[in-house]
Motif scaffolding. Sequence first.
Motif, mmCIF file in Angstrom:
data_model
loop_
_atom_site.group_PDB
_atom_site.id
_atom_site.type_symbol
_atom_site.label_atom_id
_atom_site.label_comp_id
_atom_site.label_asym_id
_atom_site.label_seq_id
_atom_site.Cartn_x
_atom_site.Cartn_y
_atom_site.Cartn_z
ATOM 1 N N LEU A 10 -17.294 -26.916 15.470
ATOM 2 C CA LEU A 10 -16.699 -28.141 16.000
ATOM 3 C C LEU A 10 -16.123 -27.918 17.394
ATOM 4 N N LEU A 11 -15.563 -26.735 17.634
ATOM 5 C CA LEU A 11 -15.059 -26.415 18.972
ATOM 6 C C LEU A 11 -16.189 -26.375 19.991
ATOM 7 N N THR A 12 -17.338 -25.845 19.562
ATOM 8 C CA THR A 12 -18.506 -25.801 20.439
ATOM 9 C C THR A 12 -18.967 -27.208 20.790
ATOM 10 N N LEU A 13 -18.988 -28.078 19.784
ATOM 11 C CA LEU A 13 -19.393 -29.461 20.022
ATOM 12 C C LEU A 13 -18.410 -30.174 20.937
ATOM 13 N N ARG A 14 -17.128 -29.883 20.747
ATOM 14 C CA ARG A 14 -16.107 -30.510 21.589
ATOM 15 C C ARG A 14 -16.295 -30.091 23.049
ATOM 16 N N ALA A 15 -16.656 -28.823 23.232
ATOM 17 C CA ALA A 15 -16.907 -28.321 24.588
ATOM 18 C C ALA A 15 -18.131 -28.986 25.217
ATOM 19 N N GLU A 16 -19.040 -29.511 24.367
ATOM 20 C CA GLU A 16 -20.222 -30.225 24.860
ATOM 21 C C GLU A 16 -19.940 -31.713 25.066
ATOM 22 N N ASN A 17 -18.651 -32.069 24.971
ATOM 23 C CA ASN A 17 -18.202 -33.455 25.194
ATOM 24 C C ASN A 17 -18.760 -34.445 24.171
ATOM 25 N N LYS A 18 -18.958 -33.973 22.932
ATOM 26 C CA LYS A 18 -19.338 -34.890 21.871
ATOM 27 C C LYS A 18 -18.177 -35.844 21.592
ATOM 28 N N SER A 19 -18.499 -37.049 21.189
ATOM 29 C CA SER A 19 -17.456 -38.050 20.956
ATOM 30 C C SER A 19 -16.621 -37.693 19.744
ATOM 31 N N VAL A 20 -15.416 -38.259 19.700
ATOM 32 C CA VAL A 20 -14.527 -38.034 18.548
ATOM 33 C C VAL A 20 -15.187 -38.530 17.269
ATOM 34 N N HIS A 21 -15.893 -39.657 17.357
ATOM 35 C CA HIS A 21 -16.589 -40.218 16.197
ATOM 36 C C HIS A 21 -17.649 -39.252 15.669
ATOM 37 N N THR A 22 -18.407 -38.639 16.574
ATOM 38 C CA THR A 22 -19.439 -37.678 16.174
ATOM 39 C C THR A 22 -18.808 -36.450 15.533
ATOM 40 N N LEU A 23 -17.747 -35.947 16.122
ATOM 41 C CA LEU A 23 -17.062 -34.770 15.572
ATOM 42 C C LEU A 23 -16.517 -35.056 14.171
ATOM 43 N N ASP A 24 -15.941 -36.240 13.995
ATOM 44 C CA ASP A 24 -15.408 -36.612 12.674
ATOM 45 C C ASP A 24 -16.526 -36.664 11.639
ATOM 46 N N ASN A 25 -17.687 -37.225 12.033
ATOM 47 C CA ASN A 25 -18.823 -37.290 11.104
ATOM 48 C C ASN A 25 -19.309 -35.900 10.722
ATOM 49 N N TYR A 26 -19.457 -35.029 11.719
ATOM 50 C CA TYR A 26 -19.889 -33.653 11.450
ATOM 51 C C TYR A 26 -18.924 -32.953 10.484
ATOM 52 N N GLN A 27 -17.634 -33.117 10.761
ATOM 53 C CA GLN A 27 -16.640 -32.442 9.916
ATOM 54 C C GLN A 27 -16.693 -32.957 8.480
ATOM 55 N N ARG A 28 -16.759 -34.286 8.313
ATOM 56 C CA ARG A 28 -16.811 -34.853 6.962
ATOM 57 C C ARG A 28 -18.075 -34.405 6.225
ATOM 58 N N ASP A 29 -19.201 -34.425 6.930
ATOM 59 C CA ASP A 29 -20.465 -34.040 6.296
ATOM 60 C C ASP A 29 -20.441 -32.592 5.843
ATOM 61 N N LEU A 30 -19.909 -31.699 6.689
ATOM 62 C CA LEU A 30 -19.888 -30.273 6.352
ATOM 63 C C LEU A 30 -18.898 -29.981 5.227
ATOM 64 N N ILE A 31 -17.759 -30.650 5.241
ATOM 65 C CA ILE A 31 -16.787 -30.458 4.148
ATOM 66 C C ILE A 31 -17.381 -30.954 2.833
ATOM 67 N N SER A 32 -18.111 -32.067 2.894
ATOM 68 C CA SER A 32 -18.785 -32.582 1.701
ATOM 69 C C SER A 32 -19.761 -31.545 1.150
ATOM 70 N N PHE A 33 -20.517 -30.900 2.036
ATOM 71 C CA PHE A 33 -21.467 -29.881 1.585
ATOM 72 C C PHE A 33 -20.745 -28.658 1.029
ATOM 73 N N VAL A 34 -19.667 -28.261 1.676
ATOM 74 C CA VAL A 34 -18.911 -27.085 1.211
ATOM 75 C C VAL A 34 -18.349 -27.333 -0.191
ATOM 76 N N MET A 35 -17.807 -28.524 -0.424
ATOM 77 C CA MET A 35 -17.274 -28.835 -1.756
ATOM 78 C C MET A 35 -18.380 -28.806 -2.803
ATOM 79 N N PHE A 36 -19.554 -29.299 -2.439
ATOM 80 C CA PHE A 36 -20.701 -29.233 -3.345
ATOM 81 C C PHE A 36 -21.078 -27.782 -3.627
#
Length: 311
Positions: free
Chosen positions: A8-34
């Motif tokens: 996520l830090l790498t994506l933030r450095a690439e100027n990804k939007s807050v909305h995109t970062l939130d989606n990535y984080q939610r998706d990955l946490i969902s996979f980790v819980m699975f």
Amino acid sequence: MKHIERFLLTLRAENKSVHTLDNYQRDLISFVMFYFQQMNNQAWSMQDLMADPQVLDWRGVDVGMVKSYVMSQVQSGLGARSLARHLSTLRSFFQFLISEGIVSANPAKLVKAPKQPQPLPKSLDIDQTNQLLEQPVETWQAIRNQAIFELLYSAGLRVSELVGLDLSPGLDGLDSGQIQVLGKGKKMRLALVGAKAQQAMQAWLKVRFQKAKPEETAVFVNQRGSRLSVRSIQQQLDQRAIEAGIVSKMSPHRLRHACATHVLESSGDLRAVQELLGHANLSTTQIYTKLDMQHLAQVYDQTHPRARKNK
């Protein structure tokens, strides 16, 4: 979780939007819980994962687990678009892990995203269509627009076919109820023109020769005498819809859909609709059977004495 944080830090450095970062984080946490649920046979919450010292071994994630995750999301009712985004997130994350030397392969790359459901085309009912087409025609632009709208609906043309229509050979067969249009794949096809559209076309042609540049071959021209654009047709249709009191969004494609839907409702002949629309494959036309069944279901619910629900 540290790898996700670095990703996520790498994506933030690439100027990804807050909305995109939130989606990535939610998706990955969902996979980790699975993942932990599969490994430990128990449900995990976000709080559990943050508190647990166990580090997820990403090298243990294989294609089978990614497929199982996708299936679990399908069963939970997640839509196709969201599922495709989850897979895209996993692919990007595993590419990051490869670049970090954490894993050597990307298991998510081998898993196909579920097909997006094909949306049913929005059509117009016959009353709305008449309402649109039976407006006062008082100016030369209105005469032109009437011919355009009648032709889109009568012949089921794509707007690109209408814009590209030339006097010859396009209108050579107009008197006999046919025109030639250049369809997809640069193939010429014959399109049928009904009586109302023929009348509107004849009225426009009388005006067109006064408005078009001498060298212009296009059937439909703008105020400068040159070929009319798709954008102009959309603007004129928007204005006509307002005048007709139609509140839903209009487009030239809706008139094409209306043509196909009304013919199919009356005839039930899918092959005829295929020819009418110029579809190369019948499978493309079959979406209209869904519309037809939708219409049938509505009529049934409204009219069948044993279908109406007690109120």
